[in-house]
Write an enzyme that holds these catalytic residues in place. Structure first.
Site, PDB file in Angstrom:
ATOM      1  N   LYS A 567       3.573   0.842  -2.581  1.00  0.00           N
ATOM      2  CA  LYS A 567       3.188  -0.257  -3.013  1.00  0.00           C
ATOM      3  C   LYS A 567       1.521  -0.443  -2.680  1.00  0.00           C
ATOM      4  CE  LYS A 567       7.261  -3.224  -2.410  1.00  0.00           C
ATOM      5  NZ  LYS A 567       7.630  -4.437  -1.682  1.00  0.00           N
ATOM      6  N   ASP A 610       6.320 -10.299  -4.473  1.00  0.00           N
ATOM      7  CA  ASP A 610       6.822 -10.431  -3.247  1.00  0.00           C
ATOM      8  C   ASP A 610       6.553 -11.633  -2.594  1.00  0.00           C
ATOM      9  OD1 ASP A 610       8.273  -8.171  -3.274  1.00  0.00           O
ATOM     10  OD2 ASP A 610       6.644  -6.863  -2.314  1.00  0.00           O
TER      11      ASP A 610
END
Length: 815
Positions: A567, A610
């Site tokens: 990420k 997210d």
């Protein structure tokens, strides 16, 4: 001073310094009858937007030392109105920005106050809150004839309309009517889910009237339908289909907007009040997050008397004005009204339409023209060009021209018209055009945006099931004056776009180290199938982030979900990252943006869904009593990529103090430092807010046994980001001391992982349900972030229910 749930009631408090977050946002006035929910809406909006809440009725009582009735009895009604006027005048002068001012129900009985509000409304939203008549009559304990009571309420509603510029219909939710379900009610008997629905809808409404977009208060990247290539609007005819609040979401799957088509003549034939349209639009808007188009049509099957024509004209233009006051996203006006007809003289129609367009606020105007009984050569005549010129003169944002096709060749004629007309017109107005009828279906494939479609055929609504589609409700009749019923669904349109080689098949991926069991392909592929999209989603498991370059260069790359441990590294592989990614320091979504030309080289955008998923779960589950204030705190467990997103989501929600715990304290301190040096952060476009915050690292969760650390309250939100299993697949033995669930009003406990689905901490959190705690497993988060990711990557609203049912069935089958 930031927003507060406690209203200001003293004149001496008016001059207090506002928070910089709202100092330059216009104040909002709420007025309406008793029992419509003004104060409740004000409390929720104040907490969500950090606005100062000013209760002017209580201010008047505090200044006079007497309640309204007592003052009138002791002095006189005229003296009370004079005192009230002066206090309201002073309050409006001193509170021009960053405040929500709630006025008394009787304030509009004074002419000077009405004039004052009219003047204030030139630069500020003055919103009339209304609701079902029965709720008001119950609230005031009216014991007379119901019909007479309703007439009295409607008369009072009209009295308020003389000084407002917006109307908000505060619906009574079906959830609130269900007395049998006590699980969703708090200790005072208030239905928390019903309040949450009202809060979400009202904030969306305020965002639209202030910033022109219903999502300006969120971090969602959502394009307006007219900016989305080949967008579509599902048509819902009114009053034929009216009892479907719960099913709107199912009927509008795949649509980019909902078009409420009102037959004004039938409305009058049925004797339905125009307020029924207001209520219907409110129900549709609360039932679906997509924009709403209000289209007003009328059939003149038989000649009308001059009296009936005058009545029809008044109702039609009243409904147009009502659409603007309701702040619908789009309002469709019939351009035929600018031509001479039995209904209206062209000069008068042009003047009235121009007035509507000039006072449309943030509502976008669609100029519609349905060419009834036009010849085959219509598209090659000068009429469509003249219609575009008329729409441009009237200031329309969009023009929509349609004609029933008599020959298949007319589909190509409309494409030629679109090409030439677009070159001639200014960039400020979008031109849409298509044929209707069986022979005209192909033209809808080439229409640039807002193509009308029928509701999903699979809808379980009995009325629609009997008719096969709402479009067939109007079959056999002359089409409405300004719109023809569609004969294709949103899914049909997507399948046709691919068959016509307009929409290519794209390939999407989820990439990570251990993602073989990822449920992303299951959800996304099912969603593609439901919407008729030709795309495919699959897992790509690797230990080398450099493989991402290969995926990006592969033919038909549409986007990629990024899982751990890539990420942070994936940021180096995109052309641009959002502000959210820069702040979080990690991405989980890559979008291949191609613009209008879907076959052009893509520009790679890095995003993070997210934090949106975490924000959504918290907002959906936290009760109004736990609305975020300066005293509220939250707790994040973990220090990885998901903890980064969690901290950012909580900061965006307004938490000023956030605890952070990680088993490796050094990682927690590095993460806390990453965010603390960014404080304050600014969020929102409609209601820009500077969020000051501090991330406090905990060395030991067991240290605070009897009281929270000095200066803190117990958290009302706990986000568990610690993986449930270690690298060897063994369950992680992690315990959260019970003391962290000591918030007197409960809160929300959520997990971001789903392996295992029910961790020991989650099971423990569920035991505190009686204390007001809501425990959400990792499926809720997975579903929420997937919905955001799907929309970013495809531009389409995800079929949420389908994706959620698949997740549930998958885990139930595995147990």
């Amino acid at each position: 001073m930031s927003g507060s749930n406690t209203p200001l009631t003293s004149l001496s408090e008016f001059s207090k310094e506002l928070s910089p977050a709202v100092r330059y946002t216009p104040s909002i006035v709420l007025l309406g009858m008793r029992g419509v929910g003004k104060s409740t809406l004000a409390v929720m909006a104040s907490a969500a937007l950090r606005y100062r809440y000013v209760d002017l009725e209580r201010c008047v009582s505090q200044a006079t030392g007497l309640a309204e009735s007592a003052f009138i009895q002791k002095h006189s009604l005229s003296e009370y109105r004079a005192r009230e006027y002066e206090i309201i005048r002073r309050a409006l002068e001193l509170n021009t920005h960053g405040c929500i001012l709630v006025l008394s129900a009787s304030c509009v009985d004074h002419r000077d106050t009405v004039l004052l509000l009219v003047e204030y409304g030139r630069a500020h939203p003055v919103i009339h809150i209304e609701c079902e008549e029965s709720r008001i009559l119950n609230y005031i304990r009216y014991d007379g004839l119901f019909e007479k009571g309703c007439n009295l309420v409607q008369t009072k509603f009209q009295h308020y309309k003389q000084c407002l510029n917006f109307d908000y219909f505060n619906l009574q939710s079906m959830l609130d009517l269900d007395e049998s379900n006590r699980s969703t009610r708090d200790t005072s008997g208030v239905n928390v889910l019903a309040l949450k629905a009202a809060e979400t809808d009202f904030i969306r409404f305020l965002s639209f009237i202030v910033a022109g977009t219903p999502f300006a208060h969120t971090g969602a990247h959502i394009l307006a339908p007219e900016l989305t290539s080949h967008s579509c609007a599902v048509q819902l005819p009114f009053p034929e289909v009216i009892e479907m609040e719960i099913l709107v979401g199912q009927m509008t799957v795949g649509a980019d907007a909902i078009e409420v088509v009102v037959d004004v003549v039938r409305l009058l034939e049925y004797g339905m009040p125009t307020r029924s349209v207001d209520e219907y639009v409110a129900r549709v808007r609360r039932s679906s997050p997509v924009p709403v188009i209000l289209t007003l049509g009328f059939e003149l099957a038989t000649p009308l008397s001059p009296t009936d024509i005058d009545r029809l004209k008044v109702v039609y233009f009243n409904l147009l004005n009502s659409g603007i006051r309701l702040a619908v996203d789009y309002l469709s006006v019939d351009l035929r009204l600018a031509y001479d007809s039995p209904f209206i003289r062209g000069e008068e129609g042009y003047f009235l339409l121009n007035e509507i367009s000039s006072n449309s606020c943030n509502t976008k105007i669609i100029g519609s023209y349905a060419a009834h009984n036009a010849s085959v050569g219509f598209w090659k005549s000068t009429v469509p060009i003249e219609v575009c010129g008329l729409a441009e003169d009237l200031g329309c944002d969009i023009v929509r021209i349609s004609k029933e096709a008599e020959e298949f060749g007319e589909n190509f004629a409309v494409v030629e018209f679109l090409t030439s007309a677009t070159l001639r017109s200014s960039d400020s107005m979008l031109i849409t055009a298509f044929n209707t009828g069986e022979l005209g279906r192909l033209s809808k494939v080439f229409n640039p945006a807002l193509t009308p479609v029928k509701p999903s055929i699979g809808s379980p609504h009995p009325f629609l099931a009997a008719q096969a589609s709402a479009g067939q409700v109007l079959a056999g009749k002359k089409p409405l004056f300004c719109v023809a019923p569609s004969d294709i669904s949103a899914r049909d349109l997507q399948l046709a776009l691919h068959a016509a080689f307009v929409t290519p098949k794209l390939h999407f991926y989820i990439m990570g180290l251990s993602i073989a069991g990822s449920l992303s392909p299951l959800m996304h592929n099912a969603a593609y199938a439901v919407l008729g999209l030709p795309h495919h989603h699959q897992c790509y498991q690797t230990s080398d982030v450099a493989d991402l370059q290969m995926l990006i260069r592969s033919p038909g790359f549409g986007g990629c979900g990024i899982s751990m441990p890539f990420k942070l590294q994936a940021i180096d592989y995109v052309d641009e990252v959002s502000e959210h990614v820069r702040r979080i320091g990690a991405l989980n979504t890559i979008v291949a943006a191609r613009g209008a030309d879907v076959r052009a080289p893509a520009r790679l955008l890095g995003e993070n869904t997210d934090w949106l998923g975490i924000q959504k779960i918290v907002l959906e589950n936290i009760s109004p009593i736990n609305a975020v204030t300066e005293a509220k705190t939250a707790l994040v467990l973990g220090a990885g990529g998901m903890a980064r997103a969690s901290l950012y989501a909580l900061i965006s929600l307004g938490f000023r103090k956030i605890f952070l715990y990680n088993r490796t304290e050094e990682n927690a301190r590095d993460l806390a430092a990453h965010f603390n040096r960014q404080s304050p952060l600014r969020f929102g476009r409609a209601f820009p807010q500077l969020h000051h915050f501090e991330i406090v690292v905990l060395r030991d969760l067991a240290l605070a046994r009897d009281a929270p650390p000095v200066g803190f309250s117990w958290p009302t939100v706990i986000v568990h980001c610690i993986p449930g299993k270690d690298s060897d697949g063994a369950l992680v033995n992690f315990e959260l001391p019970e003391v962290w669930f000591d918030s007197p009003a409960g809160g929300v406990f959520m997990e971001t992982g789903n392996d295992p689905l029910c961790s020991r901490v989650l099971i423990r959190a569920r035991t505190f349900a009686s204390r007001g705690w809501v425990a959400v497993n990792g499926l809720g988060f997975l579903h929420a972030q997937a919905i955001a990711q799907f929309r970013m990557q495809t531009g389409k609203l995800a079929p949420s229910l389908v994706m959620k049912e698949l997740l549930t069935k998958h885990f139930l089958a595995g147990q």
